[in-house]
Design a protein around this motif. Structure first.
Motif, short mmCIF file in Angstrom:
data_model
loop_
_atom_site.label_atom_id
_atom_site.label_comp_id
_atom_site.label_asym_id
_atom_site.label_seq_id
_atom_site.Cartn_x
_atom_site.Cartn_y
_atom_site.Cartn_z
N TRP A 260 0.83 -1.20 0.00
CA TRP A 260 0.00 0.00 0.00
C TRP A 260 0.87 1.25 0.00
CZ3 TRP A 260 -5.54 0.11 1.00
CH2 TRP A 260 -6.06 1.39 1.17
N SER A 261 1.94 1.24 0.78
CA SER A 261 2.77 2.43 0.96
C SER A 261 3.56 2.80 -0.29
CB SER A 261 3.75 2.22 2.12
OG SER A 261 3.04 2.02 3.33
N VAL A 262 3.73 1.86 -1.21
CA VAL A 262 4.52 2.13 -2.41
C VAL A 262 3.95 3.30 -3.19
CG1 VAL A 262 5.30 1.18 -4.61
CG2 VAL A 262 5.32 -0.24 -2.56
N ARG A 263 2.63 3.46 -3.18
CA ARG A 263 1.99 4.46 -4.02
C ARG A 263 2.04 5.88 -3.47
NH1 ARG A 263 1.55 5.09 -8.56
NH2 ARG A 263 -0.28 6.38 -8.33
N PHE A 264 2.41 6.06 -2.22
CA PHE A 264 2.11 7.34 -1.59
C PHE A 264 3.31 8.21 -1.23
CE2 PHE A 264 -1.57 4.71 -0.97
CZ PHE A 264 -2.58 5.55 -1.38
N TYR A 265 4.50 7.74 -1.44
CA TYR A 265 5.64 8.61 -1.19
C TYR A 265 5.78 9.61 -2.33
CZ TYR A 265 6.66 5.38 2.54
OH TYR A 265 6.56 4.61 3.66
N LEU A 266 6.10 10.83 -2.00
CA LEU A 266 6.06 11.93 -2.96
C LEU A 266 7.44 12.22 -3.52
CD1 LEU A 266 3.83 14.34 -0.86
CD2 LEU A 266 3.10 12.67 -2.55
N TYR A 267 7.59 12.00 -4.82
CA TYR A 267 8.88 12.28 -5.46
C TYR A 267 8.65 13.08 -6.73
CZ TYR A 267 10.36 8.46 -2.48
OH TYR A 267 10.60 7.67 -1.41
N GLU A 268 9.62 13.93 -7.02
CA GLU A 268 9.63 14.60 -8.31
C GLU A 268 10.23 13.65 -9.33
OE1 GLU A 268 11.80 18.14 -7.75
OE2 GLU A 268 10.49 18.93 -6.20
N ILE A 269 9.73 13.71 -10.53
CA ILE A 269 10.14 12.74 -11.55
C ILE A 269 11.64 12.81 -11.83
CG2 ILE A 269 9.72 14.30 -13.49
CD1 ILE A 269 9.05 10.48 -13.36
N ASN A 270 12.24 13.99 -11.68
CA ASN A 270 13.68 14.11 -11.97
C ASN A 270 14.55 13.56 -10.85
OD1 ASN A 270 13.34 16.02 -10.02
ND2 ASN A 270 13.79 17.79 -11.33
N SER A 271 13.95 13.07 -9.78
CA SER A 271 14.73 12.52 -8.68
C SER A 271 14.69 10.99 -8.65
CB SER A 271 14.19 13.04 -7.34
OG SER A 271 12.90 12.51 -7.07
N LEU A 272 14.06 10.36 -9.64
CA LEU A 272 13.89 8.91 -9.61
C LEU A 272 15.23 8.17 -9.61
CD1 LEU A 272 10.82 8.26 -11.94
CD2 LEU A 272 10.96 8.06 -9.45
N ILE A 273 16.19 8.67 -10.34
CA ILE A 273 17.49 8.00 -10.38
C ILE A 273 18.14 8.04 -8.99
CG2 ILE A 273 18.62 10.12 -11.15
CD1 ILE A 273 19.64 6.48 -11.94
N LEU A 274 17.97 9.17 -8.30
CA LEU A 274 18.50 9.28 -6.93
C LEU A 274 17.79 8.31 -6.00
CD1 LEU A 274 20.23 10.71 -4.80
CD2 LEU A 274 18.40 12.41 -4.58
N ILE A 275 16.49 8.15 -6.17
CA ILE A 275 15.73 7.23 -5.33
C ILE A 275 16.18 5.79 -5.55
CG2 ILE A 275 13.42 6.32 -4.85
CD1 ILE A 275 14.01 9.17 -3.85
N HIS A 276 16.42 5.41 -6.80
CA HIS A 276 16.87 4.05 -7.09
C HIS A 276 18.26 3.79 -6.50
CE1 HIS A 276 13.97 3.86 -10.73
NE2 HIS A 276 13.43 3.33 -9.66
N ILE A 277 19.13 4.80 -6.56
CA ILE A 277 20.45 4.65 -5.96
C ILE A 277 20.33 4.47 -4.45
CG2 ILE A 277 22.63 5.84 -5.48
CD1 ILE A 277 22.37 7.15 -8.24
#
Length: 425
Positions: A260-277
């Motif tokens: 359930w929690s996967v859907r609700f964290y707020l990220y800007e699209i240009n930060s996705l690479i940082l999130i994956h790292i």
């Protein structure tokens, strides 16, 4: 081969070579699994990338990305139970390697023949989900003979982090998929690396320590007797007994709200690479921290699992309350969400390993069912989120999340355990 007759002759013959080896055999297994999953998830993300998809079909107007992605998710769910049966009947390590190899071959086919028709491309993506789902279940079932409970979190989370490594590489490369020839070249390079990986896998990986030709006597005596002692009380447990046990039912509830929690964290699209790292780093570190806490403190594995799951659920309840009632600057929400993502990975790693804790001999079964629950919940919440946004009832989703996480955390705090389910129980 008799379990008491370890490959001592082989050890004497290869002892000098083995002593020159910097890493032990179980870490070698974890490292190779990490690379194998990285190659597979790179390929999955590559074939899902919008630019790559557009360049691989003759008529982009007929492309329906939602249908294409849904075919993968559906097959990933449908194959879970058959893959669990496969893990009980055949060698999980052998078939895990073959699954990774099969995915590379399928990626070649997608790149070369996907342009024939979009419908054919959807079928190929469905088959990719079958292969990936099978590899995912076999991965978890493969560890029963190679890791003691004391180092399970470290080895398995490091290996699982390969999926995040694959996503990082995909994010860096798929942005250049504007030319069909580049898409073909990238698929070819990935396929070649996967074939090399599979040859290495077949050469150095063995199903059990007592069949390994070059394992040192020190490592063999360090892990094999302990693993056999841990497995012995669990091997005769039936699948029905595991599925209807309190520890497993509680774990299913945990996975519902973990997804359930996967859907609700707020990220800007240009930060996705940082999130994956950050995922690639924090996920294995949380597993290592779990084992360190057990070794260095008076906490048991059950205490650590409850700390990581129930503790994070409590903090997520606070997060959803803030999300509903507070209004802050975007950078503040980004920072909070970034921290919550680290905590989410900590809790997720504990939930993943707990499925093996309670049924090390039947990990394929427990992981298959929790995987179905997780993916089903994710798809349900995705649809619910979109619908409630349309009718301006978004706060209702957060309210359900608060109540659900609170109850799931309390239930796991009371009934959750890292002890294996035995016949006696």
């Amino acid at each position: 081969m008799d379990l008491e007759k370890s490959p001592k002759d082989g050890n004497r013959r290869l002892s000098k070579l083995d002593k020159l080896t910097i890493v032990n055999k179980r870490f070698t297994l974890s490292f190779l699994m990490n690379i194998g999953l990285a190659l597979m998830f790179f390929g999955i993300k590559l074939s899902l990338a919008y630019k790559c998809l557009m360049t691989s079909v003759d008529n982009p107007k007929e492309v329906n990305p939602s249908l294409y992605e849904s075919s993968f998710r559906l097959s990933f769910i449908l194959i879970a139970i058959p893959a669990a049966w496969l893990s009980l009947k055949f060698s999980p390590l052998t078939w895990f390697g073959r699954s990774i190899l099969a995915h590379s071959i399928l990626l070649f086919i997608i790149a070369l023949f996907g342009h024939v028709h979009f419908g054919f491309l959807v079928v190929l993506k469905f088959l990719e989900g079958v292969i990936a789902g099978t590899a995912f279940i076999l991965f978890h079932a493969s560890w029963k003979n190679w890791t003691t409970a004391a180092e399970r979190s470290t080895l398995i989370t490091f290996a699982l982090a390969g999926q995040y490594l694959g996503e990082i590489i995909a994010d860096l490369t798929t942005k250049f998929c504007s030319e069909f020839l580049f898409w073909i070249l990238l698929s070819g390079i990935l396929g070649i690396f996967t074939i090399i990986w599979w040859i290495l896998w077949e050469s150095v990986v063995y199903e059990t320590p007592n069949t390994h030709r070059s394992i040192s006597e020190e490592e063999y005596n360090q892990i094999h007797p302990i693993i056999q002692e841990e497995l012995r009380p669990t091997e005769n447990v039936s699948c029905k007994q595991i599925i209807f046990s309190a520890p497993f039912l509680v774990l299913v509830i945990v996975h519902v709200f973990r997804s359930w929690s996967v859907r609700f964290y707020l990220y800007e699209i240009n930060s996705l690479i940082l999130i994956h790292i950050m995922k690639f780093i924090s996920f294995p570190l949380s597993g290592y921290l779990a084992d360190v806490l057990v070794r260095k403190t008076s906490l048991t594995r059950t205490h650590v699992r409850k700390l990581f799951i129930t503790g994070v659920y409590s903090m997520e309840c606070i997060y959803y309350l803030m999300l509903t009632n507070l209004h802050m600057d975007n950078w503040v929400w980004f920072l909070i969400s970034f921290i919550m993502e680290i905590l989410f990975n900590t809790s997720y790693s504990a939930a993943c390993i707990n499925a093996i804790d309670i049924a090390p001999s039947h990990a394929g079964v427990t992981v298959a069912i929790t995987s179905i629950v997780s993916h089903g919940t994710f798809l349900l919440v995705f649809s619910m989120d979109r619908y409630l946004h349309e009718i301006d009832w978004y706060d209702m989703v957060n309210f359900i999340a608060i109540i659900g996480h609170l109850l799931a955390g309390i239930v796991y705090g009371i009934y959750g355990t890292a002890n294996p389910i035995t016949v006696k129980e």
